[in-house]
Scaffold this motif. Sequence first.
Motif, PDB file in Angstrom:
ATOM      1  N   ALA A   1       0.981  -1.402  -0.531  1.00 45.41           N
ATOM      2  CA  ALA A   1      -0.133  -0.367   0.636  1.00 45.41           C
ATOM      3  C   ALA A   1       1.093   1.304  -0.327  1.00 45.41           C
ATOM      4  O   ALA A   1       0.949   1.834  -0.892  1.00 45.41           O
ATOM      5  N   ASP A   2       1.960   1.048   0.851  1.00 45.93           N
ATOM      6  CA  ASP A   2       2.246   2.487   0.471  1.00 45.93           C
ATOM      7  C   ASP A   2       3.915   2.339  -0.547  1.00 45.93           C
ATOM      8  O   ASP A   2       3.715   3.511  -1.777  1.00 45.93           O
ATOM      9  N   LYS A   3       3.702   1.460  -0.949  1.00 44.59           N
ATOM     10  CA  LYS A   3       4.718   1.905  -2.241  1.00 44.59           C
ATOM     11  C   LYS A   3       3.819   2.067  -3.290  1.00 44.59           C
ATOM     12  O   LYS A   3       4.136   3.386  -4.396  1.00 44.59           O
ATOM     13  N   LEU A   4       2.279   1.777  -3.484  1.00 47.28           N
ATOM     14  CA  LEU A   4       1.361   2.145  -4.658  1.00 47.28           C
ATOM     15  C   LEU A   4       1.205   3.538  -3.639  1.00 47.28           C
ATOM     16  O   LEU A   4       0.318   4.822  -4.767  1.00 47.28           O
ATOM     17  N   GLY A   5       1.153   3.928  -2.693  1.00 43.00           N
ATOM     18  CA  GLY A   5       0.740   5.178  -2.578  1.00 43.00           C
ATOM     19  C   GLY A   5      -0.633   5.523  -1.631  1.00 43.00           C
ATOM     20  O   GLY A   5      -1.410   6.836  -2.400  1.00 43.00           O
ATOM     21  N   VAL A   6      -1.089   4.536  -1.601  1.00 45.10           N
ATOM     22  CA  VAL A   6      -2.323   4.639  -0.858  1.00 45.10           C
ATOM     23  C   VAL A   6      -2.547   4.204  -0.081  1.00 45.10           C
ATOM     24  O   VAL A   6      -1.730   3.828   1.447  1.00 45.10           O
ATOM     25  N   ASP A   7      -3.677   4.475   1.445  1.00 41.82           N
ATOM     26  CA  ASP A   7      -4.248   4.261   2.828  1.00 41.82           C
ATOM     27  C   ASP A   7      -4.830   2.536   2.723  1.00 41.82           C
ATOM     28  O   ASP A   7      -6.247   3.128   1.967  1.00 41.82           O
ATOM     29  N   PRO A   8      -3.978   1.736   3.762  1.00 41.99           N
ATOM     30  CA  PRO A   8      -5.320   0.693   3.377  1.00 41.99           C
ATOM     31  C   PRO A   8      -6.634   1.221   3.709  1.00 41.99           C
ATOM     32  O   PRO A   8      -7.405   0.167   2.865  1.00 41.99           O
ATOM     33  N   TYR A   9      -6.803   1.086   4.538  1.00 42.53           N
ATOM     34  CA  TYR A   9      -8.793   1.378   5.455  1.00 42.53           C
ATOM     35  C   TYR A   9      -9.465   2.467   3.963  1.00 42.53           C
ATOM     36  O   TYR A   9     -10.503   1.875   3.834  1.00 42.53           O
ATOM     37  N   GLU A  10      -8.527   3.229   3.584  1.00 39.83           N
ATOM     38  CA  GLU A  10      -9.057   3.751   2.288  1.00 39.83           C
ATOM     39  C   GLU A  10      -9.702   2.912   0.978  1.00 39.83           C
ATOM     40  O   GLU A  10     -10.319   2.829   0.340  1.00 39.83           O
ATOM     41  N   ILE A  11      -9.022   2.582   0.817  1.00 43.66           N
ATOM     42  CA  ILE A  11      -8.968   1.452  -0.310  1.00 43.66           C
ATOM     43  C   ILE A  11     -10.267   0.882  -0.180  1.00 43.66           C
ATOM     44  O   ILE A  11     -11.024  -0.044  -0.499  1.00 43.66           O
ATOM     45  N   VAL A  12     -10.252   0.104   1.137  1.00 38.44           N
ATOM     46  CA  VAL A  12     -10.778  -1.161   1.188  1.00 38.44           C
ATOM     47  C   VAL A  12     -12.618  -0.559   1.477  1.00 38.44           C
ATOM     48  O   VAL A  12     -13.369  -1.090   0.778  1.00 38.44           O
ATOM     49  N   LEU A  13     -12.278   0.873   2.105  1.00 42.28           N
ATOM     50  CA  LEU A  13     -14.000   1.674   2.125  1.00 42.28           C
ATOM     51  C   LEU A  13     -13.844   1.745   0.730  1.00 42.28           C
ATOM     52  O   LEU A  13     -15.682   1.858  -0.359  1.00 42.28           O
ATOM     53  N   SER A  14     -13.002   2.307  -0.497  1.00 41.74           N
ATOM     54  CA  SER A  14     -13.804   2.743  -1.458  1.00 41.74           C
ATOM     55  C   SER A  14     -13.838   1.621  -2.256  1.00 41.74           C
ATOM     56  O   SER A  14     -15.397   1.539  -3.064  1.00 41.74           O
ATOM     57  N   LYS A  15     -13.330   0.037  -2.082  1.00 42.76           N
ATOM     58  CA  LYS A  15     -13.521  -0.858  -2.584  1.00 42.76           C
ATOM     59  C   LYS A  15     -14.892  -1.868  -2.335  1.00 42.76           C
ATOM     60  O   LYS A  15     -16.084  -2.165  -2.933  1.00 42.76           O
ATOM     61  N   LEU A  16     -15.543  -1.560  -0.971  1.00 39.61           N
ATOM     62  CA  LEU A  16     -16.876  -1.937  -0.311  1.00 39.61           C
ATOM     63  C   LEU A  16     -18.222  -1.309  -1.137  1.00 39.61           C
ATOM     64  O   LEU A  16     -18.970  -1.676  -0.932  1.00 39.61           O
ATOM     65  N   ALA A  17     -17.515   0.171  -1.441  1.00 41.99           N
ATOM     66  CA  ALA A  17     -18.758   0.423  -2.472  1.00 41.99           C
ATOM     67  C   ALA A  17     -18.946   0.277  -3.522  1.00 41.99           C
ATOM     68  O   ALA A  17     -20.239  -0.536  -3.864  1.00 41.99           O
ATOM     69  N   LYS A  18     -18.004  -0.284  -3.804  1.00 41.55           N
ATOM     70  CA  LYS A  18     -18.441  -1.349  -5.365  1.00 41.55           C
ATOM     71  C   LYS A  18     -18.746  -2.573  -4.923  1.00 41.55           C
ATOM     72  O   LYS A  18     -19.573  -3.017  -5.705  1.00 41.55           O
ATOM     73  N   THR A  19     -18.550  -3.042  -4.220  1.00 37.72           N
ATOM     74  CA  THR A  19     -18.701  -5.049  -3.276  1.00 37.72           C
ATOM     75  C   THR A  19     -20.550  -4.528  -2.642  1.00 37.72           C
ATOM     76  O   THR A  19     -21.180  -5.342  -3.358  1.00 37.72           O
ATOM     77  N   ARG A  20     -20.613  -3.466  -2.560  1.00 36.49           N
ATOM     78  CA  ARG A  20     -22.398  -2.745  -1.904  1.00 36.49           C
ATOM     79  C   ARG A  20     -23.261  -2.792  -3.657  1.00 36.49           C
ATOM     80  O   ARG A  20     -24.170  -4.008  -3.257  1.00 36.49           O
ATOM     81  N   GLN A  21     -22.628  -2.385  -4.524  1.00 32.92           N
ATOM     82  CA  GLN A  21     -23.218  -2.713  -5.597  1.00 32.92           C
ATOM     83  C   GLN A  21     -23.846  -3.824  -6.861  1.00 32.92           C
ATOM     84  O   GLN A  21     -24.872  -4.241  -7.274  1.00 32.92           O
ATOM     85  N   LYS A  22     -22.457  -5.235  -6.157  1.00 32.45           N
ATOM     86  CA  LYS A  22     -22.029  -6.717  -6.852  1.00 32.45           C
ATOM     87  C   LYS A  22     -22.977  -7.063  -5.815  1.00 32.45           C
ATOM     88  O   LYS A  22     -23.751  -8.302  -6.733  1.00 32.45           O
ATOM     89  N   TYR A  23     -23.279  -7.103  -4.838  1.00 29.00           N
ATOM     90  CA  TYR A  23     -24.092  -7.494  -3.769  1.00 29.00           C
ATOM     91  C   TYR A  23     -25.616  -7.307  -2.932  1.00 29.00           C
ATOM     92  O   TYR A  23     -25.319  -6.670  -2.116  1.00 29.00           O
ATOM     93  N   PRO A  24     -26.370  -6.596  -4.293  1.00 30.43           N
ATOM     94  CA  PRO A  24     -27.482  -6.400  -3.343  1.00 30.43           C
ATOM     95  C   PRO A  24     -27.613  -6.557  -2.369  1.00 30.43           C
ATOM     96  O   PRO A  24     -27.764  -7.893  -2.502  1.00 30.43           O
ATOM     97  N   VAL A  25     -28.444  -6.420  -0.974  1.00 31.84           N
ATOM     98  CA  VAL A  25     -29.208  -6.059  -0.261  1.00 31.84           C
ATOM     99  C   VAL A  25     -30.226  -8.020  -0.273  1.00 31.84           C
ATOM    100  O   VAL A  25     -30.287  -8.555   0.015  1.00 31.84           O
ATOM    101  N   GLU A  26     -31.342  -7.224  -1.285  1.00 29.71           N
ATOM    102  CA  GLU A  26     -32.163  -7.695  -1.783  1.00 29.71           C
ATOM    103  C   GLU A  26     -31.864  -9.519  -2.484  1.00 29.71           C
ATOM    104  O   GLU A  26     -32.744 -10.166  -2.051  1.00 29.71           O
ATOM    105  N   ARG A  27     -30.765  -9.600  -2.616  1.00 31.94           N
ATOM    106  CA  ARG A  27     -29.939 -10.587  -3.447  1.00 31.94           C
ATOM    107  C   ARG A  27     -29.964 -11.279  -2.635  1.00 31.94           C
ATOM    108  O   ARG A  27     -29.606 -12.889  -2.855  1.00 31.94           O
TER     109      ARG A  27
END
Lengths: 106, 106, 106, 106
Positions: B69-95
């Motif tokens: 993460a440091d080599k990529l210049g990204v914050d670990p928790y931030e990329i987790v939350l950013s990916k989580l937003a995408k995953t929420r859409q791939k896995y809608p609660v109702e399905r």
Amino acid sequence: MSSVAVFEELRAFVRERDWAQFHTTENLAKSIAIEAAELLECFQWNADGDPADIRDELADVLTYCLLLADKLGVDPYEIVLSKLAKTRQKYPVERAKGRSTKYDAL
Amino acid sequence: MSSVAVFEELRAFVRERDWAQFHTTENLAKSIAIEAAELLECFQWNADGDPADIRDELADVLTYCLLLADKLGVDPYEIVLSKLAKTRQKYPVERAKGRSTKYDAL
Amino acid sequence: MSSVAVFEELRAFVRERDWAQFHTTENLAKSIAIEAAELLECFQWNADGDPADIRDELADVLTYCLLLADKLGVDPYEIVLSKLAKTRQKYPVERAKGRSTKYDAL
Amino acid sequence: MSSVAVFEELRAFVRERDWAQFHTTENLAKSIAIEAAELLECFQWNADGDPADIRDELADVLTYCLLLADKLGVDPYEIVLSKLAKTRQKYPVERAKGRSTKYDAL
């Protein structure tokens, strides 16, 4: 950002989907290994992967690591620093400097 | 604890040993996969591993994740939350609720 | 050498130790992943590993693969050739030649 | 079936696609780890995977193992039996019987 905020988000995500039932420590460990291999796939045939893909796959590995850390009741950064203290002793600067040799062969 | 403090500690550890030369993104990805398998080894023959061993092996996976993460210049928790937003859409609660089915078979 | 002879040796080894109880398909799959990572460790920090180490670690991966094949009742070489027929279709020579691109991006 | 016949088929498949350039020992080791994780994915959330999927994923792991064996100039079944002889000594029947304990803790 503290781990508290991330843990809260992850818990809500899991709770909404009723997925805690799947998140045994064993299943999370399997998931970390599976996602780690997807990250490795960015480098399957070459030394340089696509930065956006690497970041996305790293996020997946980290997500399962955080879910496991939360289940164990530990703070991710704290266990990293705590382990680093041990690793410093296994790899003393004077012997390990500039070498990738494993500690038991140093 | 913020990622800044952990990154500082990890950088000092690496700098003292002159190990940055080994830490290409590819080598870090290989290292994450290797450590993920050591974590999995806690569960090789049974569903429950020793908690202290699990914590230690998880710390090793996380350490290489943070170095990448440091080599990529990204914050670990931030990329987790950013990916989580995408995953929420791939896995809608109702399905996805209560099901471990992969998104492309939901 | 045919798979029959190897299977016989492996079965005797397992029977003598009363280890069949540990060899569920899931545990064998975990074991293959664990040994594959030990093989990868030969290349953790460099592109060339020690040939004797590589051969030994490859043997460990293969051993668990054979135990799983035997459990599934399949011949290792036959499933390789059978899968190869499918792969030939996914990667037609005219499109795949000289390229490491994944089939879905060819 | 002997390894000679399988090796011949695999070599033809690789030659037709001009893929030998990608098959360094390191890349094959990465590929084995990647495919081993896909096999593990059959068991990500449960102890029983779909038999046809397991067989297909096992075939992929084995394919890269055979490509690596051929590159090393060794026979897959021979290195398995040769390693088994060593493992018999590490796990003597009288101590290992009915136990999944690792040899260094037996």
